[in-house]
Scaffold this motif. Sequence first.
Motif, PDB file in Angstrom:
ATOM      1  N   LYS A 125       0.833  -1.203   0.000  1.00  0.00           N
ATOM      2  CA  LYS A 125       0.000   0.000   0.000  1.00  0.00           C
ATOM      3  C   LYS A 125       0.868   1.255   0.000  1.00  0.00           C
ATOM      4  CE  LYS A 125      -3.843   2.169   2.489  1.00  0.00           C
ATOM      5  NZ  LYS A 125      -4.772   2.040   3.652  1.00  0.00           N
ATOM      6  N   ALA A 126       1.907   1.254   0.830  1.00  0.00           N
ATOM      7  CA  ALA A 126       2.821   2.398   0.887  1.00  0.00           C
ATOM      8  C   ALA A 126       3.522   2.594  -0.452  1.00  0.00           C
ATOM      9  CB  ALA A 126       3.854   2.167   1.993  1.00  0.00           C
ATOM     10  N   HIS A 150       1.186   4.154  -3.090  1.00  0.00           N
ATOM     11  CA  HIS A 150       0.981   5.583  -2.839  1.00  0.00           C
ATOM     12  C   HIS A 150       2.218   6.393  -3.231  1.00  0.00           C
ATOM     13  CE1 HIS A 150      -2.968   6.036  -0.902  1.00  0.00           C
ATOM     14  NE2 HIS A 150      -2.794   4.800  -0.479  1.00  0.00           N
ATOM     15  N   LEU A 151       3.389   5.842  -2.992  1.00  0.00           N
ATOM     16  CA  LEU A 151       4.619   6.540  -3.375  1.00  0.00           C
ATOM     17  C   LEU A 151       4.747   6.651  -4.891  1.00  0.00           C
ATOM     18  CD1 LEU A 151       7.143   5.079  -0.770  1.00  0.00           C
ATOM     19  CD2 LEU A 151       6.606   7.502  -1.095  1.00  0.00           C
ATOM     20  N   ILE A 152       4.369   5.584  -5.603  1.00  0.00           N
ATOM     21  CA  ILE A 152       4.431   5.618  -7.067  1.00  0.00           C
ATOM     22  C   ILE A 152       3.504   6.698  -7.609  1.00  0.00           C
ATOM     23  CG2 ILE A 152       3.903   4.338  -9.186  1.00  0.00           C
ATOM     24  CD1 ILE A 152       4.749   1.801  -7.793  1.00  0.00           C
ATOM     25  N   ALA A 153       2.377   6.904  -6.932  1.00  0.00           N
ATOM     26  CA  ALA A 153       1.422   7.928  -7.365  1.00  0.00           C
ATOM     27  C   ALA A 153       1.965   9.336  -7.138  1.00  0.00           C
ATOM     28  CB  ALA A 153       0.101   7.751  -6.624  1.00  0.00           C
ATOM     29  N   LYS A 204       5.658  -8.210  -7.621  1.00  0.00           N
ATOM     30  CA  LYS A 204       4.692  -8.886  -6.749  1.00  0.00           C
ATOM     31  C   LYS A 204       3.355  -8.150  -6.752  1.00  0.00           C
ATOM     32  CE  LYS A 204       7.258 -12.273  -5.135  1.00  0.00           C
ATOM     33  NZ  LYS A 204       8.540 -11.955  -5.799  1.00  0.00           N
ATOM     34  N   CYS A 205       3.392  -6.826  -6.762  1.00  0.00           N
ATOM     35  CA  CYS A 205       2.153  -6.037  -6.822  1.00  0.00           C
ATOM     36  C   CYS A 205       1.407  -6.330  -8.118  1.00  0.00           C
ATOM     37  CB  CYS A 205       2.465  -4.548  -6.728  1.00  0.00           C
ATOM     38  SG  CYS A 205       2.960  -3.975  -5.094  1.00  0.00           S
ATOM     39  N   ILE A 206       2.142  -6.373  -9.214  1.00  0.00           N
ATOM     40  CA  ILE A 206       1.540  -6.651 -10.518  1.00  0.00           C
ATOM     41  C   ILE A 206       0.957  -8.055 -10.547  1.00  0.00           C
ATOM     42  CG2 ILE A 206       2.085  -7.057 -12.954  1.00  0.00           C
ATOM     43  CD1 ILE A 206       4.107  -4.742 -12.718  1.00  0.00           C
ATOM     44  N   GLU A 207       1.722  -9.021 -10.055  1.00  0.00           N
ATOM     45  CA  GLU A 207       1.264 -10.410 -10.035  1.00  0.00           C
ATOM     46  C   GLU A 207      -0.021 -10.552  -9.222  1.00  0.00           C
ATOM     47  OE1 GLU A 207       2.802 -14.764  -8.388  1.00  0.00           O
ATOM     48  OE2 GLU A 207       4.240 -13.132  -8.649  1.00  0.00           O
ATOM     49  N   ALA A 219      -9.300   2.391  -8.378  1.00  0.00           N
ATOM     50  CA  ALA A 219      -8.822   3.374  -9.353  1.00  0.00           C
ATOM     51  C   ALA A 219      -7.399   3.853  -9.083  1.00  0.00           C
ATOM     52  CB  ALA A 219      -9.779   4.563  -9.399  1.00  0.00           C
ATOM     53  N   LEU A 220      -7.088   4.202  -7.835  1.00  0.00           N
ATOM     54  CA  LEU A 220      -5.755   4.712  -7.532  1.00  0.00           C
ATOM     55  C   LEU A 220      -4.691   3.682  -7.874  1.00  0.00           C
ATOM     56  CD1 LEU A 220      -3.791   6.764  -6.310  1.00  0.00           C
ATOM     57  CD2 LEU A 220      -4.210   5.718  -4.070  1.00  0.00           C
ATOM     58  N   LEU A 221      -4.935   2.446  -7.476  1.00  0.00           N
ATOM     59  CA  LEU A 221      -3.968   1.379  -7.719  1.00  0.00           C
ATOM     60  C   LEU A 221      -3.707   1.195  -9.208  1.00  0.00           C
ATOM     61  CD1 LEU A 221      -2.282  -1.096  -6.903  1.00  0.00           C
ATOM     62  CD2 LEU A 221      -4.402  -2.422  -6.921  1.00  0.00           C
ATOM     63  N   TYR A 222      -4.777   1.012  -9.989  1.00  0.00           N
ATOM     64  CA  TYR A 222      -4.596   0.712 -11.407  1.00  0.00           C
ATOM     65  C   TYR A 222      -4.129   1.925 -12.207  1.00  0.00           C
ATOM     66  CZ  TYR A 222      -6.606  -3.858 -10.595  1.00  0.00           C
ATOM     67  OH  TYR A 222      -6.818  -5.126 -10.141  1.00  0.00           O
ATOM     68  N   LYS A 223      -4.635   3.092 -11.860  1.00  0.00           N
ATOM     69  CA  LYS A 223      -4.174   4.296 -12.549  1.00  0.00           C
ATOM     70  C   LYS A 223      -2.679   4.481 -12.322  1.00  0.00           C
ATOM     71  CE  LYS A 223      -5.027   9.261 -13.019  1.00  0.00           C
ATOM     72  NZ  LYS A 223      -5.838  10.424 -12.569  1.00  0.00           N
ATOM     73  N   THR A 224      -2.249   4.208 -11.097  1.00  0.00           N
ATOM     74  CA  THR A 224      -0.831   4.332 -10.765  1.00  0.00           C
ATOM     75  C   THR A 224       0.002   3.314 -11.527  1.00  0.00           C
ATOM     76  OG1 THR A 224      -1.352   5.156  -8.545  1.00  0.00           O
ATOM     77  CG2 THR A 224       0.847   4.253  -8.889  1.00  0.00           C
ATOM     78  N   LEU A 225      -0.433   2.052 -11.511  1.00  0.00           N
ATOM     79  CA  LEU A 225       0.326   1.001 -12.190  1.00  0.00           C
ATOM     80  C   LEU A 225       0.379   1.223 -13.700  1.00  0.00           C
ATOM     81  CD1 LEU A 225      -0.871  -2.189 -10.256  1.00  0.00           C
ATOM     82  CD2 LEU A 225       1.366  -1.090 -10.123  1.00  0.00           C
TER      83      LEU A 225
END
Length: 208
Positions: free
Chosen positions: A14-15, A18-21, A57-60, A96-102
Amino acid sequence: MDRRIKKNQTAIKKAFIHLIAEKEFEKITINEIAERADVNRGTVYSHYWDKYDLLDKCIEDQLIHLMESCYSANATGPFPTKIPLLRTIKEIEKNALLYKTLLSIKDVPSFRVHLSRMINNRIMEQMEENKLSLDDLGKSIFAQFMSSAIVGVIEWWFSQSKPCSAEELTERLWSLLEMNRMILVEEKGSPIAEEQNEARRSAQWGIS
């Protein structure tokens, strides 16, 4: 899995998201991830080799979740149906935040590549299962076209701050994919009268 380990991994991921965003992937450090997750640096390294391993790992995790949530094991038909497409878009919208960021990572476009590959593989599997009369090259080109179109439109949807609902996006995207599917079927010996095609296109786009 031990609950404490699972809790730490969830906090770290989660951290990280958020940092990638907030900043470029290449500028993120393990220390920042640990501080944001409220764990020590050693805890991060006890679970992941480095930030690249953490990203993988996040992507997987997300791809597995998407497959389990959106694609039925008993789906039929030579192409993905509208229902799993809508489920996929709504699941992405829900996080949304997760996928938009990735999807927006410029330095490491891993998620976009993996998502496109997942959809591509699903299309190829269904074409094989239904014995579609295309040669291998034709199947590969069509699957690549479909998967690239779906991922590209989802990226556009996010970049434009979701100008329409997930349902409307699915309807419009599916109508375009269906047009190409019908062209493919016609070229392979199952012609449909042009007036029927025109009527279908008009109905899909609300043309009177």
